[in-house]
Write a protein that holds these residues in place. Structure first.
Motif, short mmCIF file in Angstrom:
data_model
loop_
_atom_site.label_atom_id
_atom_site.label_comp_id
_atom_site.label_asym_id
_atom_site.label_seq_id
_atom_site.Cartn_x
_atom_site.Cartn_y
_atom_site.Cartn_z
N ASN A 217 4.16 1.31 35.47
CA ASN A 217 5.42 2.01 34.86
C ASN A 217 5.14 3.05 33.59
N GLY A 218 4.01 3.98 34.10
CA GLY A 218 3.89 4.80 33.02
C GLY A 218 2.92 4.42 31.79
N GLU A 219 2.34 3.28 31.73
CA GLU A 219 1.53 2.65 30.62
C GLU A 219 0.20 2.06 31.22
N ASN A 220 -0.69 2.11 30.18
CA ASN A 220 -2.08 1.41 30.51
C ASN A 220 -1.88 -0.10 30.43
N VAL A 221 -2.26 -1.09 31.57
CA VAL A 221 -2.00 -2.22 31.66
C VAL A 221 -3.40 -2.99 31.57
N ALA A 222 -4.48 -2.34 31.99
CA ALA A 222 -5.75 -2.95 32.03
C ALA A 222 -6.90 -1.91 32.39
N GLU A 223 -7.85 -2.15 31.63
CA GLU A 223 -9.20 -1.25 31.93
C GLU A 223 -10.33 -1.82 31.53
N GLY A 224 -11.59 -1.45 32.06
CA GLY A 224 -12.86 -2.20 31.57
C GLY A 224 -13.79 -2.09 32.72
N PRO A 225 -15.05 -2.63 32.70
CA PRO A 225 -15.94 -2.74 33.71
C PRO A 225 -15.49 -3.11 35.17
N ILE A 226 -15.87 -2.83 36.30
CA ILE A 226 -15.17 -3.21 37.45
C ILE A 226 -15.51 -4.77 37.74
N GLY A 227 -16.64 -5.18 37.18
CA GLY A 227 -17.04 -6.52 37.18
C GLY A 227 -16.19 -7.50 36.40
N GLU A 228 -15.32 -7.15 35.61
CA GLU A 228 -14.51 -7.83 34.75
C GLU A 228 -13.26 -8.13 35.75
N PHE A 229 -13.15 -7.76 36.93
CA PHE A 229 -11.62 -7.90 37.62
C PHE A 229 -11.94 -8.27 38.86
N ASP A 230 -11.70 -9.67 38.99
CA ASP A 230 -11.55 -10.16 40.33
C ASP A 230 -10.29 -9.91 40.92
N ARG A 231 -10.13 -10.07 42.49
CA ARG A 231 -8.90 -9.54 43.29
C ARG A 231 -7.58 -10.11 42.50
N ALA A 232 -7.51 -11.23 41.91
CA ALA A 232 -6.39 -11.78 41.66
C ALA A 232 -5.80 -10.87 40.31
N ARG A 233 -6.84 -10.90 39.39
CA ARG A 233 -6.69 -10.03 37.94
C ARG A 233 -6.28 -8.49 38.57
N PHE A 234 -6.87 -8.08 39.36
CA PHE A 234 -6.81 -6.46 39.91
C PHE A 234 -5.27 -6.39 40.39
N VAL A 235 -4.73 -7.16 41.42
CA VAL A 235 -3.51 -7.22 41.97
C VAL A 235 -2.56 -7.56 41.04
N LYS A 236 -2.68 -8.54 40.23
CA LYS A 236 -1.75 -8.75 39.21
C LYS A 236 -1.25 -7.57 38.17
N ALA A 237 -2.54 -7.02 37.71
CA ALA A 237 -2.16 -5.81 36.85
C ALA A 237 -1.57 -4.88 37.40
N MET A 238 -1.87 -4.70 38.74
CA MET A 238 -1.19 -3.38 39.35
C MET A 238 0.37 -3.49 39.68
N THR A 239 0.74 -4.83 39.85
CA THR A 239 1.98 -5.02 40.58
C THR A 239 2.72 -5.79 39.82
N GLY A 240 2.17 -6.63 38.60
CA GLY A 240 2.94 -7.52 37.79
C GLY A 240 3.25 -8.89 38.35
N ARG A 241 2.67 -8.95 39.58
CA ARG A 241 3.01 -10.32 40.34
C ARG A 241 1.75 -10.86 40.92
N ASP A 242 1.80 -12.04 41.30
CA ASP A 242 0.81 -12.51 42.10
C ASP A 242 0.91 -12.39 43.51
N ILE A 243 0.00 -11.70 44.26
CA ILE A 243 0.15 -11.56 45.75
C ILE A 243 -1.20 -11.94 46.56
N GLU A 244 -1.09 -12.96 47.34
CA GLU A 244 -2.09 -13.53 48.11
C GLU A 244 -2.29 -13.10 49.44
N ASP A 245 -3.37 -12.94 50.00
CA ASP A 245 -3.56 -12.55 51.33
C ASP A 245 -2.82 -13.51 52.18
N VAL A 246 -2.02 -13.26 53.00
CA VAL A 246 -1.21 -14.14 53.86
C VAL A 246 -1.76 -13.84 55.39
#
Length: 495
Positions: A217-246
């Motif tokens: 939404n036009g704002e920084n929500v997360a940044e840093g070395p790629i190693g600090e982001f597991d999939r759950a954190r990556f997806v949550k930061a992008m979407t604002g919600r928890d999305i699991e592989d179904v």
């Protein structure tokens, strides 16, 4: 960490009252590969245009290699070493590879007569720099997508690029082509050239990027070395919600909807046979040129088959045109939604009913009230992020545009829905939403065909997968017996 090449702080940009960027910061170091991710419409493209001088920021500062700017022109950005390679690569299809790479250099030299020998020499040196092997005299329109991209990279290097920005560079590439592109990016990195990649494919981001910057939404929500982001954190930061592989496993019924027997189209595919039952989600995959997409076009009458049988609900039918397919309640979502799936200049709502206008004819008149109700119904039902049916479809993000294409065909009450690359260029959140829509269709007894080279998408959503090679169906498997590694191996064996 190496020296900073680019730093933008507090960048704000609005369009007609809509705040696209709300004070965004971004830092890129020399020789760094940074991935900028975010859902469609989050502000990524606007930020790139500010950095490249295509847009002037309303507020904020831009620092490039020791100089500070309030705003940039495109020529200033280029002189400072910033090159942008957009999804269409901005190459000229009707001139040669050498001309595409080197003509800018010749024009900037001020000479009145083009030295064609020099053009070829310059182009060859640029290609040698990244190990590209493309004939210099071939017209660019004849090149593969991957080679067009190589031409764009070569041209960027000739302009003394210090930062190359790549907007969704892997969208239309095969796995092998992606691997080759990443080799080149690592080579550029070793030469001290920074690369900013806009991408939301998680496996690719983890493979190539050192750092990650996520916008929402036009704002920084997360940044840093790629190693600090597991999939759950990556997806949550992008979407604002928890999305699991179904892993959805369609429960197909015994009733056959479609039987394809020895289908062929001269020069494209032959002897293709498969069955589609109520509730099936059938995946069709293969490498580029395998014939996978052409099967969908044949079943929808865009390029009718020249042989074989199509049996619908036990009766053989002939599909010689798109109107024939539509009469039999077959819908088709094309891979290129912009040129084949949507009318970009007309309203969102009109696009949703474009394939079903006849159903609103009553007594020779159009039922505008019923049509309007349908438009609103689809916007709500598919969670299309639109304030109303009135704005032009081009104002929506890619994921929302794709939902409108789906709505257009769902409004025809399809018996069979064929989707060619249903989530190409779509962000993670919209991709999850689209998959849920397809699951609902299967549960309602619709036969769904997904044509895709996105292996996780096929594994997670289909119950049957067929593999094409050289126009032939070479394997048919239950999805339960496959994982991504096995399916990739099967495709590699076919190569």
């Amino acid at each position: 960490m190496s020296e900073v090449f680019l730093k933008v702080t507090g960048i704000k940009k609005s369009f007609g009252g809509v705040k696209a960027l709300k004070g965004v910061d971004l830092t890129i170091h020399k020789g760094e590969v940074l991935c900028m991710a975010g859902e469609n419409g989050c502000g990524k493209s606007t930020l790139i245009k500010v950095i490249s001088g295509a847009h002037n920021a309303d507020e904020g500062d831009i620092y490039i290699d020791g100089k500070t700017f309030k705003s940039l022109t495109p020529m200033e950005a280029i002189r400072m070493g910033i090159q942008v390679i957009y999804q269409d690569f901005s190459v000229f299809p009707n001139i040669t590879v050498a001309e595409n790479i080197a003509l800018n250099n010749e024009l900037n030299s001020g000479r009145k007569i083009v030295n064609w020998k020099e053009v070829r020499t310059i182009a060859q040196k640029a290609m040698d720099k990244i190990g590209a092997k493309i004939p210099l005299d071939v017209l660019v329109e004849r090149l593969s997508v991957a080679n067009k991209q190589m031409v764009a990279i070569c041209r960027a290097l000739l302009n003394d690029a210090k930062l190359i920005i790549m907007d969704e560079p892997t969208t239309a590439l095969t796995a092998k082509e992606v691997a080759k592109l990443f080799e080149i990016i690592r080579m550029l990195q070793s030469q001290g050239i920074a690369v900013l990649i806009v991408n939301h494919k998680l496996d690719e981001v983890y493979d190539i990027a050192q750092t990650l910057s996520i916008l929402r939404n036009g704002e920084n929500v997360a940044e840093g070395p790629i190693g600090e982001f597991d999939r759950a954190r990556f997806v949550k930061a992008m979407t604002g919600r928890d999305i699991e592989d179904v892993f959805y496993r369609p429960q197909a019924k015994e009733k056959k909807i479609l039987e394809v027997q020895n289908l062929e189209r001269t020069g494209e595919f032959s002897d293709v046979s498969f069955t589609l039952c109520e509730g099936d989600v059938l995946g069709i995959t293969g490498l580029l040129g395998s014939g996978r997409g052409e099967i969908g076009e044949a079943l929808f009458g865009m390029a009718p088959p020249t042989g074989g049988k199509i049996i619908l609900d036990g009766e053989e039918i002939k599909i010689k045109s798109v109107s024939d397919a539509m009469k039999h309640n077959i819908g088709y979502v094309p891979e290129d939604r912009l040129t084949e799936g949507l009318f970009l200049e007309i309203p969102i709502g009109t696009n949703t009913v474009a394939a079903s206008i006849k159903s609103y004819l009553k007594g020779g008149r159009i039922d505008y009230k019923g049509m309007k109700e349908s438009m609103w119904e689809w916007i709500k039902k598919l969670s299309i992020a639109a304030p109303s049916p009135e704005p032009p479809i081009k104002t929506l993000s890619g994921g929302n545009q794709q939902k409108v294409v789906l709505a257009k065909w769902l409004n025809t009450n399809p018996r069979i829905l064929i989707l060619n690359g249903p989530t190409v260029g779509v962000d993670i959140g919209s991709k999850s939403d689209i998959h849920k829509i397809l699951h609902g269709l299967a549960e309602d007894g619709v036969g769904v065909i997904i044509i895709s080279d996105d292996l996780p998408e096929l594994i997670q959503n289909c119950n049957k997968i067929v593999i094409m090679r050289g126009g032939k169906l070479t394997a048919s498997m239950d999805a339960e017996d496959l994982d991504e590694t096995k399916l990739a191996a099967l495709l590699s064996e076919q190569a």
